[in-house]
Design a protein around this motif. Structure first.
Motif, PDB file in Angstrom:
ATOM      1  N   VAL A  38     -12.940  10.028   0.449  1.00 24.50           N
ATOM      2  CA  VAL A  38     -12.690   9.667  -0.757  1.00 24.50           C
ATOM      3  C   VAL A  38     -11.013   9.818  -1.210  1.00 24.50           C
ATOM      4  CG1 VAL A  38     -14.689  10.208  -1.499  1.00 24.50           C
ATOM      5  CG2 VAL A  38     -13.128  12.126  -1.846  1.00 24.50           C
ATOM      6  N   ARG A  39     -10.296  10.241   0.205  1.00 29.79           N
ATOM      7  CA  ARG A  39      -8.928  10.291  -0.151  1.00 29.79           C
ATOM      8  C   ARG A  39      -8.354   9.546  -0.881  1.00 29.79           C
ATOM      9  NH1 ARG A  39      -4.217   8.452   3.239  1.00 29.79           N
ATOM     10  NH2 ARG A  39      -5.859   7.332   4.376  1.00 29.79           N
ATOM     11  N   ILE A  40      -8.224   8.155  -0.722  1.00 27.58           N
ATOM     12  CA  ILE A  40      -7.298   7.274  -1.169  1.00 27.58           C
ATOM     13  C   ILE A  40      -7.868   7.031  -2.877  1.00 27.58           C
ATOM     14  CG2 ILE A  40      -6.762   4.848  -1.554  1.00 27.58           C
ATOM     15  CD1 ILE A  40      -6.780   4.682   1.588  1.00 27.58           C
ATOM     16  N   GLN A  41      -8.867   7.218  -3.108  1.00 27.54           N
ATOM     17  CA  GLN A  41      -9.536   6.832  -4.609  1.00 27.54           C
ATOM     18  C   GLN A  41      -9.249   8.136  -5.204  1.00 27.54           C
ATOM     19  OE1 GLN A  41     -10.580   3.855  -6.158  1.00 27.54           O
ATOM     20  NE2 GLN A  41     -10.047   5.356  -7.897  1.00 27.54           N
ATOM     21  N   SER A  42      -9.360   9.291  -4.668  1.00 28.36           N
ATOM     22  CA  SER A  42      -9.261  10.729  -5.329  1.00 28.36           C
ATOM     23  C   SER A  42      -7.846  10.787  -5.747  1.00 28.36           C
ATOM     24  CB  SER A  42      -9.759  11.480  -4.602  1.00 28.36           C
ATOM     25  OG  SER A  42      -9.368  11.992  -3.443  1.00 28.36           O
ATOM     26  N   LEU A  43      -6.966  10.565  -4.805  1.00 27.91           N
ATOM     27  CA  LEU A  43      -5.577  10.834  -4.780  1.00 27.91           C
ATOM     28  C   LEU A  43      -4.920   9.841  -5.912  1.00 27.91           C
ATOM     29  CD1 LEU A  43      -4.492  11.424  -1.391  1.00 27.91           C
ATOM     30  CD2 LEU A  43      -4.631  13.209  -3.035  1.00 27.91           C
ATOM     31  N   LYS A  44      -5.438   8.694  -6.010  1.00 28.56           N
ATOM     32  CA  LYS A  44      -4.966   7.623  -6.962  1.00 28.56           C
ATOM     33  C   LYS A  44      -5.223   8.060  -8.504  1.00 28.56           C
ATOM     34  CE  LYS A  44      -5.101   3.064  -4.598  1.00 28.56           C
ATOM     35  NZ  LYS A  44      -6.014   1.796  -4.420  1.00 28.56           N
ATOM     36  N   ASP A  45      -6.499   8.649  -8.482  1.00 27.04           N
ATOM     37  CA  ASP A  45      -7.199   9.110  -9.825  1.00 27.04           C
ATOM     38  C   ASP A  45      -6.341  10.363 -10.428  1.00 27.04           C
ATOM     39  OD1 ASP A  45      -8.830   7.041  -9.822  1.00 27.04           O
ATOM     40  OD2 ASP A  45     -10.781   8.264  -9.625  1.00 27.04           O
ATOM     41  N   ILE A  46      -5.838  11.185  -9.711  1.00 24.17           N
ATOM     42  CA  ILE A  46      -5.054  12.328  -9.990  1.00 24.17           C
ATOM     43  C   ILE A  46      -3.176  11.923  -9.887  1.00 24.17           C
ATOM     44  CG2 ILE A  46      -6.615  13.841  -9.304  1.00 24.17           C
ATOM     45  CD1 ILE A  46      -5.023  14.644  -7.122  1.00 24.17           C
ATOM     46  N   GLY A  47      -3.078  10.497  -9.793  1.00 28.59           N
ATOM     47  CA  GLY A  47      -1.755  10.158 -10.060  1.00 28.59           C
ATOM     48  C   GLY A  47      -0.741  10.142  -8.796  1.00 28.59           C
ATOM     49  N   VAL A  48      -1.365  10.222  -7.916  1.00 23.65           N
ATOM     50  CA  VAL A  48      -0.429  10.042  -6.587  1.00 23.65           C
ATOM     51  C   VAL A  48      -0.141   8.559  -6.268  1.00 23.65           C
ATOM     52  CG1 VAL A  48      -0.279  10.524  -3.998  1.00 23.65           C
ATOM     53  CG2 VAL A  48      -1.302  12.225  -5.409  1.00 23.65           C
TER      54      VAL A  48
END
Length: 418
Positions: A38-48
């Motif tokens: 879930v790396r990409i989706q989770s990092l996108k969601d927290i603003g990376v």
């Protein structure tokens, strides 16, 4: 001649132990890999930002691996001093709570800290389970037991991918934590290792002593070689597959290579690989020969991957399965570590060795980044692949075959270095 009720009861206990250890490793693998999936989706969601995605992903994964490194030492020593069962219960409780907390993170640093705590918890599962199985089953058959733990357990990667497909990343973490809590209740029926209980009665025997392990040259060298034979395993998963989207761009892939799908297919391959490796080791009466074969297969399959220009996502998934087959010597690798040392150090070794391999992803990643800056991504991957396989094969050559070894012995306090 019919089996006695005592024998039948013993067989049922062994079956229950293998089943619970297998399901424990299933949950362990789910929680170990859920971030990579879930790396990409989770990092996108927290603003990376997208340009920071690879480096922030490495940072969080390395924090998890640091937790595994520290946790391996903690749980390993506890396993030899206080029992294998206590480690199984304590470790799963910690990583289950941590994974539930992961579903609430809002920034990178908190994400990384909780993965660190989860890593500490995850460090105890495999070593304690393999130690229990290896010490409980007859020496001629223990390879089958550890093989089944690995085969069933590694399908946790499939579960992680499927859960992440149907649920968002936060709920995927909640599911992982919930599975761990359920597993705690299943473990109530399993029993402690008889070898450990016998050793525990002798107050004169040092148990879980890092001084005994690290302070003797012979043991220390053997211990280091046990770790080094596993280095290619987590390089393949932690870099070559986790960074598949970035590698795909360099290979001019015809579509985005999905790391989650690649990891899922790789772990299906690893499960089949562990099955084949386990059966082959029983057939050849050797664990060393099997690991040699699988290391060479890994070298070939990963070289093919890194040279596959224009690869499609579907082709990548098939290739990930084949790559997984090559690194499917995980159960043999951990079993060799368990067989190299006496009962009073076995949990320490069997718990720390796989976690030091996982933790080795930190220096591997740092060295990889040095090569990336100097040569670019694909040449750097080639250099690391050949280097790590060469190290693994050298260390394998330095270890004694342990297939027929009787494990009912202890390490003496003072053993001459050889």
């Amino acid at each position: 001649m019919t089996a006695s009720p005592l024998q039948n009861n013993s067989n049922k206990n062994i079956i229950l132990l293998v089943l619970v250890a297998s399901l424990g490793y299933f949950v362990d693998i789910y929680d170990l890999l859920i971030f990579s999936i879930v790396r990409i989706q989770s990092l996108k969601d927290i603003g990376v930002l997208e340009r920071e995605m690879r480096q922030m992903g490495e940072y969080i994964l390395n924090m998890q691996m640091a937790g595994l490194l520290i946790g391996g030492i903690i749980w390993g020593v506890m396993g030899d001093r206080y029992g294998r069962l206590k480690v199984l219960f304590g470790s799963i409780l910690l990583y289950s709570i941590a994974n539930i907390c992961n579903g609430f993170v809002q920034d990178v640093n908190m994400y990384a800290f909780i993965r660190f705590i989860a890593g500490i918890g995850l460090a105890g599962e495999l070593g304690a389970g393999i130690t229990l199985v290896a010490e409980t089953m007859p020496k001629e058959k223990r390879g089958y037991g550890t093989m089944m733990v690995a085969v069933v357990g590694l399908f946790g990667a499939v579960a992680a991918k499927e859960v992440s497909h149907y649920f968002d990343w936060r709920n995927a973490y909640f599911v992982g934590g919930g599975l761990g809590i359920v597993l705690l209740f299943l473990r109530l029926g399993i029993f402690e290792s008889g070898m450990f209980e016998q050793t525990a009665k002798n107050s004169q025997v040092k148990k879980g002593s890092l001084g005994m392990l690290l302070g003797n040259k012979s043991r220390l060298v053997k211990y280091i070689h046990c770790i080094l034979i596993g280095l290619p395993l987590w390089f393949v998963v932690g870099i070559l597959l986790t960074q598949a989207p970035e590698i795909g761009r360099h290979l001019e892939a015809k579509g985005v290579l999905d790391a989650g799908s690649g990891i899922m297919f790789a772990y299906i391959g690893i499960s089949f690989g562990d099955l084949v490796a386990g059966l082959l080791s029983q057939l050849l009466k050797s664990r060393k020969k099997v690991i040699l074969i699988f290391c060479l297969f890994t070298l070939g399959s990963c070289t093919y991957y890194l040279n596959y220009k224009g690869i499609t996502p579907t082709q990548f998934n098939y290739l990930a399965f084949i790559i997984g087959l090559g690194v499917g010597y995980w159960a043999n690798f951990v079993t060799i570590a368990a067989e190299q040392f006496g009962t009073n150090l076995r949990a320490t070794v069997t718990t720390t060795v796989p976690n030091f391999v996982r933790g080795a992803l930190i220096p591997i990643t740092l060295l990889f980044e040095v090569f990336v800056k100097k040569f670019s991504l694909i040449p750097a991957a080639y250099i690391m692949l050949f280097l790590l396989v060469a190290i693994a094969l050298f260390s394998l050559s330095r270890l004694r075959e342990s297939f027929h070894k009787d494990l009912d012995y202890i390490e003496e306090d003072a053993v001459p270095a050889v």
